[in-house]
Enzyme design. Structure first.
Site, short mmCIF file in Angstrom:
data_model
loop_
_atom_site.label_atom_id
_atom_site.label_comp_id
_atom_site.label_asym_id
_atom_site.label_seq_id
_atom_site.Cartn_x
_atom_site.Cartn_y
_atom_site.Cartn_z
N ARG A 89 0.82 -1.22 0.00
CA ARG A 89 0.00 0.00 0.00
C ARG A 89 0.85 1.26 0.00
O ARG A 89 0.40 2.31 -0.48
CB ARG A 89 -0.99 -0.04 1.17
CG ARG A 89 -2.07 -1.09 0.98
CD ARG A 89 -3.00 -1.16 2.18
NE ARG A 89 -2.37 -1.69 3.37
CZ ARG A 89 -2.33 -2.98 3.70
NH1 ARG A 89 -2.91 -3.87 2.92
NH2 ARG A 89 -1.73 -3.39 4.80
N GLU B 137 2.53 -6.74 13.89
CA GLU B 137 1.44 -6.82 14.87
C GLU B 137 0.85 -8.22 14.83
O GLU B 137 0.44 -8.78 15.84
CB GLU B 137 0.37 -5.77 14.50
CG GLU B 137 -0.75 -5.64 15.51
CD GLU B 137 -1.82 -4.66 15.04
OE1 GLU B 137 -1.72 -4.14 13.91
OE2 GLU B 137 -2.76 -4.43 15.82
P1 AMP Z 1 3.85 -2.59 11.81
O1 AMP Z 1 5.10 -3.20 11.24
O2 AMP Z 1 3.31 -3.35 12.97
O3 AMP Z 1 3.98 -1.11 12.08
O4 AMP Z 1 2.73 -2.77 10.72
C1 AMP Z 1 2.70 -1.92 9.67
C2 AMP Z 1 2.32 -2.64 8.43
O5 AMP Z 1 1.30 -3.60 8.59
C3 AMP Z 1 1.80 -1.64 7.47
O6 AMP Z 1 2.37 -1.94 6.23
C4 AMP Z 1 0.32 -1.81 7.47
O7 AMP Z 1 -0.13 -1.84 6.15
C5 AMP Z 1 0.06 -3.14 8.14
N1 AMP Z 1 -0.82 -3.09 9.31
C6 AMP Z 1 -0.50 -3.47 10.56
N2 AMP Z 1 -1.54 -3.36 11.39
C7 AMP Z 1 -2.53 -2.86 10.66
C8 AMP Z 1 -3.88 -2.49 10.96
N3 AMP Z 1 -4.41 -2.64 12.19
N4 AMP Z 1 -4.63 -2.00 9.97
C9 AMP Z 1 -4.10 -1.85 8.73
N5 AMP Z 1 -2.87 -2.19 8.38
C10 AMP Z 1 -2.08 -2.69 9.34
#
Ligand code: AMP
Length: 176
Positions: free
Chosen positions: A64, A101
């Site tokens: 994205r 996450e």
């Molecule tokens: P993080 O590495 O945990 O900061 O996760 C970021 C990546 O995971 C981004 O590329 C987001 O597109 C996706 N992502 C993680 N959690 C979510 C969420 N709750 N909603 C949408 N996208 C998420």
């Protein structure tokens, strides 16, 4: 075209419960990206945070992040560099694994994507735990370039992703 207030921009983000796993509220930005005024507001607001000529490359994080990195790079007069999931880039790559996450993953970038000292703006859609952004920052720095900021459309503040990015300017258009 009309300009959008922050509240209107936020209203274009759709919460999807229990996706991709039970307990996760997925922030779906596709309605915002599909809205002409929403897309324009998002891109313009990221661009407005950077002086013309202050950015050499904009990194888009798969997938994205790609959707925002290209128009932002174009408007800033910068180049665009994809950071991709494993096996997608054809040339020699640097890779970095990290925790999400939900689950874990690996990102790659072409070893020759940056000139030494390039000033780099990293863009993704959502900052959650910060693992993705931190891995991307590491990759850029490993290539000898300088990260000037990480820009996201939406920051999930309760996950404190900024803590994974010490010393890095984090610019979030929206918070939840
Ligand atoms: P993080 O590495 O945990 O900061 O996760 C970021 C990546 O995971 C981004 O590329 C987001 O597109 C996706 N992502 C993680 N959690 C979510 C969420 N709750 N909603 C949408 N996208 C998420």
């Amino acid at each position: 075209m009309t300009t959008l207030a922050d509240t209107d921009l936020a209203a274009l983000v759709r919460d999807v419960q229990d996706y991709p796993e039970p307990g996760i509220v997925f922030k779906d930005l596709t309605p915002l990206l599909a809205d002409p005024a929403g897309l324009k507001a998002a891109v313009d607001r990221i661009v407005a945070q950077h002086a013309p000529g202050s950015v050499d490359k904009v990194v888009g994080v798969e997938a994205r992040g790609f959707l925002l990195a290209s128009p932002v790079a174009y408007l800033l007069g910068a180049g665009v560099v994809p950071v991709r999931k494993p096996g997608k880039l054809p040339g020699p790559v640097h890779e970095r694994s990290y925790d999400l996450e939900y689950g874990s993953s690996t990102l790659e970038v072409h070893q020759d994507a940056f000139a030494p000292g390039d000033r780099v703006l990293v863009i993704d859609d959502v900052l959650a735990t910060g693992g993705t952004a931190a891995a991307t920052v590491h990759l850029v720095q490993h290539c000898g370039a300088t990260v000037i900021a990480v820009a996201v459309l939406l920051e999930l503040e309760f996950l404190d992703g900024r803590a994974a990015l010490p010393g890095i300017s984090v610019q979030a258009l929206l918070t939840a």
